[in-house]
Scaffold this motif. Structure first.
Motif, mmCIF file in Angstrom:
data_model
loop_
_atom_site.group_PDB
_atom_site.id
_atom_site.type_symbol
_atom_site.label_atom_id
_atom_site.label_comp_id
_atom_site.label_asym_id
_atom_site.label_seq_id
_atom_site.Cartn_x
_atom_site.Cartn_y
_atom_site.Cartn_z
ATOM 1 N N GLU A 82 -13.169 -42.623 24.076
ATOM 2 C CA GLU A 82 -14.394 -42.691 24.879
ATOM 3 C C GLU A 82 -15.449 -43.600 24.249
ATOM 4 O OE1 GLU A 82 -15.467 -38.610 25.063
ATOM 5 O OE2 GLU A 82 -14.024 -38.110 26.648
ATOM 6 N N GLY A 83 -15.082 -44.242 23.146
ATOM 7 C CA GLY A 83 -16.014 -45.141 22.479
ATOM 8 C C GLY A 83 -17.086 -44.433 21.671
ATOM 9 N N LYS A 84 -16.843 -43.183 21.320
ATOM 10 C CA LYS A 84 -17.821 -42.397 20.568
ATOM 11 C C LYS A 84 -17.478 -42.386 19.074
ATOM 12 C CE LYS A 84 -18.695 -39.187 24.412
ATOM 13 N NZ LYS A 84 -18.618 -37.766 24.849
ATOM 14 N N GLU A 85 -18.500 -42.133 18.275
ATOM 15 C CA GLU A 85 -18.303 -41.981 16.843
ATOM 16 C C GLU A 85 -17.521 -40.694 16.561
ATOM 17 O OE1 GLU A 85 -19.255 -43.942 14.179
ATOM 18 O OE2 GLU A 85 -19.638 -45.434 15.751
ATOM 19 N N PRO A 86 -16.724 -40.682 15.510
ATOM 20 C CA PRO A 86 -15.995 -39.453 15.188
ATOM 21 C C PRO A 86 -16.942 -38.341 14.757
ATOM 22 C CG PRO A 86 -15.755 -41.055 13.425
ATOM 23 C CD PRO A 86 -16.419 -41.772 14.566
ATOM 24 N N ARG A 87 -16.540 -37.123 15.008
ATOM 25 C CA ARG A 87 -17.307 -35.967 14.542
ATOM 26 C C ARG A 87 -16.882 -35.639 13.119
ATOM 27 N NH1 ARG A 87 -17.057 -30.463 14.169
ATOM 28 N NH2 ARG A 87 -15.067 -30.221 15.282
ATOM 29 N N MET A 88 -17.844 -35.493 12.254
ATOM 30 C CA MET A 88 -17.573 -35.152 10.867
ATOM 31 C C MET A 88 -17.321 -33.649 10.731
ATOM 32 S SD MET A 88 -17.944 -37.959 8.947
ATOM 33 C CE MET A 88 -18.552 -37.505 7.316
ATOM 34 N N PRO A 89 -16.594 -33.234 9.706
ATOM 35 C CA PRO A 89 -16.507 -31.799 9.427
ATOM 36 C C PRO A 89 -17.908 -31.230 9.195
ATOM 37 C CG PRO A 89 -14.912 -33.023 8.119
ATOM 38 C CD PRO A 89 -15.812 -34.039 8.751
#
Length: 311
Positions: A284-291
């Motif tokens: 979706e072109g979004k930044e990854p979610r961090m832990p």
């Protein structure tokens, strides 16, 4: 600043380093059950934290055991410290002296314990045909994790044949003969976690493997500081390895993250879930979610400078 690998999270070879500290300015909400339990005991979270901090500060032998096991499993001692601090702040009060844990460990040798539900021993229960899918699993972690998944999918909250099973965790139903939710020792381990870590601890520390046929030995092991800290270290090492290999995150520099996983459990499953989420986000072109830390891990990171000063 966060170091980012060339590959995106989700590949086994990716390395996105989660930096130390909390990304949230405020502590996430503390569960009501923990707050209620603490208030009913006539104490506060801060007093409970100070009590376990005092135990660590005043007992050089305990600190030495933590450093020894951290070195054996290749992790920073603060991961072990974080797990101990979180458990004794939000679960149960620490004992004032380490010697009390040894006394409690010996007391379990005189009790006749059973890992069973409704009269059925767990060693018989896992012979049911539903568990045959786990037969090819090698290693205690893979085997018991598979059995836990079978419990959740085939038995938890369901009626099988004419028998109804509780809508509760496998560890609470079969592995806590005193009362559900009970955990023990300075690491507040539950028996199922100890069984999962048995092979790793046996390989690294040389301890005899644990077996469901000897529940007393399992309980003695998780109460005895000379034994249980190795299991705490192994559990944390498993979390670090799972997030690196599965989700592509290096969480070894953030004890708050490992403390969170120690609190919530199932690090491998959560690593897979995070990988899947980040694959979707990437599409979706979004930044990854961090832990992320929960309330428990947030406290560990917040108190880390004070705790590091002890070591």
């Amino acid at each position: 600043m966060m170091a980012v690998a060339v590959l995106a999270p989700g590949h086994a070879s990716a390395q996105t380093v989660v930096p130390p500290g909390n990304s949230q300015a405020e502590q996430p909400p503390i569960p009501g059950a923990s707050t209620k339990r603490t208030k009913s005991s006539g104490t506060t979270f801060e007093r409970k934290y100070r009590k376990v901090y005092g135990l660590l500060k005043n007992d050089a032998k305990l600190r030495a055991k933590i450093k020894q096991q951290a070195a054996a499993y290749g992790i920073d001692p603060m991961h072990i410290v974080g797990a101990i601090v979180g458990e004794h702040t939000y679960n149960v009060d620490a004992y004032d002296r380490l010697q009390t844990y040894y006394v409690k460990a010996v007391s379990y040798l005189s009790s006749k314990l059973h890992f069973a539900y409704d009269g059925e021993d767990v060693t018989d229960f896992i012979q049911r045909p539903q568990f045959q899918v786990c037969a090819d699993q090698s290693g205690s972690y893979a085997l018991w994790t598979c059995r836990e998944r079978v419990w959740n999918s085939e038995f938890r909250g369901k009626t099988v044949g004419s028998q109804s099973f509780p809508n509760n965790r496998f560890s609470a139903v079969f592995f806590q003969p005193f009362y559900a939710g009970q955990t023990f020792g300075i690491g507040q381990l539950n028996p199922l976690t100890a069984l999962q870590m048995s092979d790793l601890v046996s390989r690294v520390s040389g301890f005899p493997p644990l077996d469901t046929s000897d529940p007393n030995k399992v309980y003695e092991t998780i109460m005895d500081p000379d034994l249980t800290i190795a299991y705490v270290a192994a559990t944390l090492k498993m979390s670090i390895d799972s997030y690196r290999k599965i989700a592509g995150f290096d969480i070894s520099q953030n004890p708050g993250i490992t403390a969170t996983l120690y609190n919530v459990g199932d690090p491998e499953g959560r690593a897979y879930a995070l990988r899947a989420e980040n694959k979707t986000r990437a599409a979706e072109g979004k930044e990854p979610r961090m832990p992320e830390v929960n309330y428990y891990g947030w406290l560990v990171n917040d108190k880390l400078p004070e705790l590091q000063a002890l070591f």
